[in-house]
Design an enzyme around this catalytic site. Sequence first.
Site, mmCIF file in Angstrom:
data_model
loop_
_atom_site.group_PDB
_atom_site.id
_atom_site.type_symbol
_atom_site.label_atom_id
_atom_site.label_comp_id
_atom_site.label_asym_id
_atom_site.label_seq_id
_atom_site.Cartn_x
_atom_site.Cartn_y
_atom_site.Cartn_z
ATOM 1 N N ASN A 88 129.050 122.522 42.320
ATOM 2 C CA ASN A 88 129.840 123.426 43.168
ATOM 3 C C ASN A 88 128.932 124.595 43.537
ATOM 4 O OD1 ASN A 88 131.638 125.176 44.347
ATOM 5 N ND2 ASN A 88 132.709 125.690 42.444
ATOM 6 N N TRP A 89 128.515 124.622 44.782
ATOM 7 C CA TRP A 89 127.554 125.659 45.194
ATOM 8 C C TRP A 89 128.211 126.988 45.543
ATOM 9 C CZ3 TRP A 89 123.462 122.730 48.722
ATOM 10 C CH2 TRP A 89 122.699 121.886 47.891
ATOM 11 N N LYS A 90 129.524 127.003 45.579
ATOM 12 C CA LYS A 90 130.255 128.251 45.884
ATOM 13 C C LYS A 90 129.691 128.912 47.142
ATOM 14 C CE LYS A 90 130.882 128.752 40.945
ATOM 15 N NZ LYS A 90 131.396 129.549 39.874
ATOM 16 N N HIS B 170 140.200 125.524 42.560
ATOM 17 C CA HIS B 170 139.179 126.173 41.738
ATOM 18 C C HIS B 170 139.705 127.548 41.303
ATOM 19 C CE1 HIS B 170 135.507 128.140 40.491
ATOM 20 N NE2 HIS B 170 135.009 126.926 40.303
ATOM 21 N N GLU C 189 138.444 130.371 41.141
ATOM 22 C CA GLU C 189 138.113 131.503 42.018
ATOM 23 C C GLU C 189 139.057 131.542 43.225
ATOM 24 O OE1 GLU C 189 133.975 130.518 42.276
ATOM 25 O OE2 GLU C 189 133.760 131.074 40.167
ATOM 26 N N GLU D 296 138.370 123.529 33.611
ATOM 27 C CA GLU D 296 137.427 124.639 33.655
ATOM 28 C C GLU D 296 138.094 125.901 33.106
ATOM 29 O OE1 GLU D 296 134.197 123.954 36.803
ATOM 30 O OE2 GLU D 296 135.900 124.840 37.823
ATOM 31 N N GLY E 64 130.716 130.797 34.871
ATOM 32 C CA GLY E 64 129.709 131.781 35.275
ATOM 33 C C GLY E 64 129.476 132.867 34.247
ATOM 34 N N SER F 220 129.846 127.035 32.619
ATOM 35 C CA SER F 220 128.541 127.328 32.019
ATOM 36 C C SER F 220 127.848 126.078 31.465
ATOM 37 C CB SER F 220 128.673 128.407 30.941
ATOM 38 O OG SER F 220 129.133 129.611 31.521
ATOM 39 N N GLY G 147 128.400 124.881 38.334
ATOM 40 C CA GLY G 147 128.119 125.892 39.347
ATOM 41 C C GLY G 147 126.644 126.262 39.337
ATOM 42 N N GLY G 148 126.313 127.354 38.668
ATOM 43 C CA GLY G 148 124.966 127.929 38.689
ATOM 44 C C GLY G 148 123.839 126.931 38.470
HETATM 45 C C1 PEP Z 1 132.302 126.302 38.604
HETATM 46 O O1 PEP Z 1 132.291 127.209 39.404
HETATM 47 O O2 PEP Z 1 133.022 125.324 38.813
HETATM 48 C C2 PEP Z 1 131.478 126.413 37.400
HETATM 49 C C3 PEP Z 1 131.688 125.581 36.435
HETATM 50 O O3 PEP Z 1 130.514 127.405 37.403
HETATM 51 P P1 PEP Z 1 129.367 127.633 36.290
HETATM 52 O O4 PEP Z 1 128.787 126.284 35.947
HETATM 53 O O5 PEP Z 1 128.369 128.526 36.954
HETATM 54 O O6 PEP Z 1 130.036 128.255 35.117
#
Ligand code: PEP
Length: 256
Positions: free
Chosen positions: A15-17, A101, A103, A173, A179, A219, A240-241
Amino acid sequence: MLSIAKMRTKLLFGNWKMNSLKAECSAFLAESKNLLALSNSKHIEIGLAPSYLYLDQAIAEGNGITVYAQDVSDEEKGAYTGQVSVSMLLDHSVCGSLVGHSERRAYCNETDFKCNLKIKKLLKAGLGCIYCVGETLAEYDKGFAKDVIKAQIEVGLMNLKGLDLSKLVIAYEPVWSIGTGKNASEEIAQDICSYIRSLVKDMYGEEVASSMRILYGGSVKPENIHSYLKQNDVDGALVGGASLKADSFAKLIENC
Ligand code: PEP
């Protein structure tokens, strides 16, 4: 149960957000052939959810990598400024979308009911969907995690009878782990993913539940991905990251 569970292909989704401009997308996509070869060799499916503006680029340069949007409208068409419909995703050969999601739940007031409408629209169109659920830190601290997840699953997944549920993936999640670098333990991930499976079983029966893929997200890094994927009910990760750079994505695949 175990033999069906073994048939669930592991899924690693990035997920590149709201990250990565054109050049950064290109740098990643230039490695897509290698990433696909690596994931095929390990029998893992991979996919990406870039921002809307870069979906076409990901499809054109991604060598067939699965491309999802990060959200989709629950409306068909018309006066909905800023929204993107399921038909538009189809028109651009996008394979599906994330829904719910945390966010979007936090910043765009996305409710479980809205998520349900979106999931139904996607599945009716034959597109894929990764439905994200998870509790906040306050809910976790009060011991309410399972109550929150139960409502998110029961409302988010209501009235899906007759639709192709093989296109539906659920991502657990915990909001407090996204994050933050504070990832949930593998025991928590297994406990909640297995709970989600039991809720799906109550709603749609054993066969649907045992073949549905349930991911952990929060994470996830190359150093910890294996501890999640070795859990019985964790069928992959939403990342994500650590999914933004091709070398890190490759390490995630290698360590699955
Ligand atoms: C996400 O945004 O779905 C996520 C899991 O982010 P991260 O891996 O950066 O915690």
